[in-house]
Design a protein around this motif. Structure first.
Motif, mmCIF file in Angstrom:
data_model
loop_
_atom_site.group_PDB
_atom_site.id
_atom_site.type_symbol
_atom_site.label_atom_id
_atom_site.label_comp_id
_atom_site.label_asym_id
_atom_site.label_seq_id
_atom_site.Cartn_x
_atom_site.Cartn_y
_atom_site.Cartn_z
ATOM 1 N N ASN A 1 0.824 -1.197 0.000
ATOM 2 C CA ASN A 1 0.000 0.000 0.000
ATOM 3 C C ASN A 1 0.861 1.252 0.000
ATOM 4 O OD1 ASN A 1 -2.808 -1.263 0.971
ATOM 5 N ND2 ASN A 1 -1.144 -2.206 2.106
ATOM 6 N N VAL A 2 0.352 2.282 -0.642
ATOM 7 C CA VAL A 2 0.935 3.613 -0.524
ATOM 8 C C VAL A 2 -0.099 4.461 0.206
ATOM 9 C CG1 VAL A 2 1.835 5.642 -1.719
ATOM 10 C CG2 VAL A 2 2.249 3.350 -2.657
ATOM 11 N N ALA A 3 0.282 4.936 1.369
ATOM 12 C CA ALA A 3 -0.596 5.794 2.168
ATOM 13 C C ALA A 3 -0.109 7.236 2.034
ATOM 14 C CB ALA A 3 -0.578 5.361 3.629
ATOM 15 N N VAL A 4 -1.054 8.152 1.916
ATOM 16 C CA VAL A 4 -0.713 9.570 1.796
ATOM 17 C C VAL A 4 -1.511 10.366 2.827
ATOM 18 C CG1 VAL A 4 -0.037 9.489 -0.634
ATOM 19 C CG2 VAL A 4 -2.417 9.948 -0.039
ATOM 20 N N LYS A 5 -0.881 11.426 3.294
ATOM 21 C CA LYS A 5 -1.541 12.308 4.245
ATOM 22 C C LYS A 5 -1.944 13.578 3.506
ATOM 23 C CE LYS A 5 -0.732 14.338 8.827
ATOM 24 N NZ LYS A 5 0.335 14.537 9.843
ATOM 25 N N ARG A 6 -3.255 13.784 3.435
ATOM 26 C CA ARG A 6 -3.805 14.967 2.768
ATOM 27 C C ARG A 6 -4.759 15.662 3.723
ATOM 28 N NH1 ARG A 6 -5.221 12.262 -3.091
ATOM 29 N NH2 ARG A 6 -3.076 12.011 -3.790
ATOM 30 N N ASN A 7 -4.563 16.951 3.879
ATOM 31 C CA ASN A 7 -5.401 17.735 4.796
ATOM 32 C C ASN A 7 -5.441 17.114 6.194
ATOM 33 O OD1 ASN A 7 -6.100 19.549 2.683
ATOM 34 N ND2 ASN A 7 -7.618 18.061 1.968
ATOM 35 N N GLY A 8 -4.288 16.592 6.615
ATOM 36 C CA GLY A 8 -4.170 16.035 7.959
ATOM 37 C C GLY A 8 -4.726 14.634 8.140
ATOM 38 N N GLU A 9 -5.193 13.991 7.061
ATOM 39 C CA GLU A 9 -5.808 12.670 7.169
ATOM 40 C C GLU A 9 -5.081 11.672 6.261
ATOM 41 O OE1 GLU A 9 -10.283 10.763 7.114
ATOM 42 O OE2 GLU A 9 -9.911 12.559 5.935
ATOM 43 N N TRP A 10 -4.818 10.485 6.797
ATOM 44 C CA TRP A 10 -4.168 9.426 6.030
ATOM 45 C C TRP A 10 -5.205 8.622 5.254
ATOM 46 C CZ3 TRP A 10 0.907 8.855 5.165
ATOM 47 C CH2 TRP A 10 1.778 9.554 5.984
ATOM 48 N N LYS A 11 -4.906 8.366 3.982
ATOM 49 C CA LYS A 11 -5.740 7.529 3.114
ATOM 50 C C LYS A 11 -4.809 6.670 2.267
ATOM 51 C CE LYS A 11 -9.864 9.669 3.666
ATOM 52 N NZ LYS A 11 -11.128 9.068 3.983
ATOM 53 N N LEU A 12 -5.349 5.603 1.710
ATOM 54 C CA LEU A 12 -4.586 4.767 0.790
ATOM 55 C C LEU A 12 -4.788 5.295 -0.625
ATOM 56 C CD1 LEU A 12 -5.433 1.266 2.257
ATOM 57 C CD2 LEU A 12 -3.399 2.657 2.652
ATOM 58 N N THR A 13 -3.692 5.459 -1.352
ATOM 59 C CA THR A 13 -3.788 5.910 -2.737
ATOM 60 C C THR A 13 -3.395 4.818 -3.720
ATOM 61 O OG1 THR A 13 -3.418 7.805 -4.194
ATOM 62 C CG2 THR A 13 -1.484 6.946 -2.990
ATOM 63 N N ALA A 14 -2.758 3.768 -3.215
ATOM 64 C CA ALA A 14 -2.442 2.603 -4.041
ATOM 65 C C ALA A 14 -2.482 1.365 -3.150
ATOM 66 C CB ALA A 14 -1.077 2.748 -4.699
ATOM 67 N N PHE A 15 -3.051 0.293 -3.707
ATOM 68 C CA PHE A 15 -3.219 -0.971 -2.989
ATOM 69 C C PHE A 15 -3.021 -2.077 -4.011
ATOM 70 C CE2 PHE A 15 -5.910 -4.554 -1.895
ATOM 71 C CZ PHE A 15 -5.880 -4.653 -0.520
ATOM 72 N N HIS A 16 -2.131 -3.008 -3.712
ATOM 73 C CA HIS A 16 -1.915 -4.157 -4.596
ATOM 74 C C HIS A 16 -1.913 -5.404 -3.734
ATOM 75 C CE1 HIS A 16 0.568 -6.935 -7.185
ATOM 76 N NE2 HIS A 16 -0.504 -6.674 -7.896
#
Length: 141
Positions: free
Chosen positions: A114-129
């Motif tokens: 997984n690639v997790a990114v922090k945007r606007n103070g919140e972590w989300k997954l942007t890639a999942f394999h």
């Protein structure tokens, strides 16, 4: 590079992912991903974006994976590798248990990158394999 708070937030994101699966909630599952996320299933299908991820999982949760349970080994042992303070690579291991044990082949252990990114103070997954765990030559996993 990143702090303990970020590692705990990523841990919480994976707990939400597992909880959403176990509740059969495709929308909540999809909410763990960025709007433009890439999601590659163990069978090689490529889902593009939060909406497609949510809709596909809602269909799965109401159909072939109805009543399934995600047993995640990510709940306590994630070790994010922070590339930058706002980007982390995360490997997680889990297994989906089907509702009917007689239909469960008991070889559904998977590992995902997984690639997790922090945007606007919140972590989300942007890639999942995701892929099935396989024996290495010589009989080791």
């Amino acid at each position: 590079m990143a702090n303990r708070e970020d590692a705990e937030a990523i841990q919480a994101l994976f707990a939400k992912l597992t909880d959403s699966w176990n509740k059969g909630d495709g929308a909540a599952y999809g909410d763990c991903f960025t709007e433009d996320a890439d999601y590659v299933t163990f069978a090689g299908q490529h889902l593009k974006g939060r909406e497609q991820i949510a809709n596909t999982h809602e269909w799965l949760f109401n159909g072939p994976l109805k009543g399934s349970v995600l047993e995640s080994r990510a709940a306590s042992g994630l070790q994010p590798r922070f590339i930058t303070p706002d980007v982390a690579i995360v490997h997680a291991i889990g297994e989906v248990r089907l509702a009917n044990p007689s239909e469960d082949p008991n070889d559904r252990g998977s590992i995902n990158t997984n690639v997790a990114v922090k945007r606007n103070g919140e972590w989300k997954l942007t890639a999942f394999h995701n892929c099935r765990i396989q024996e290495m030559p010589g009989g080791k996993r």
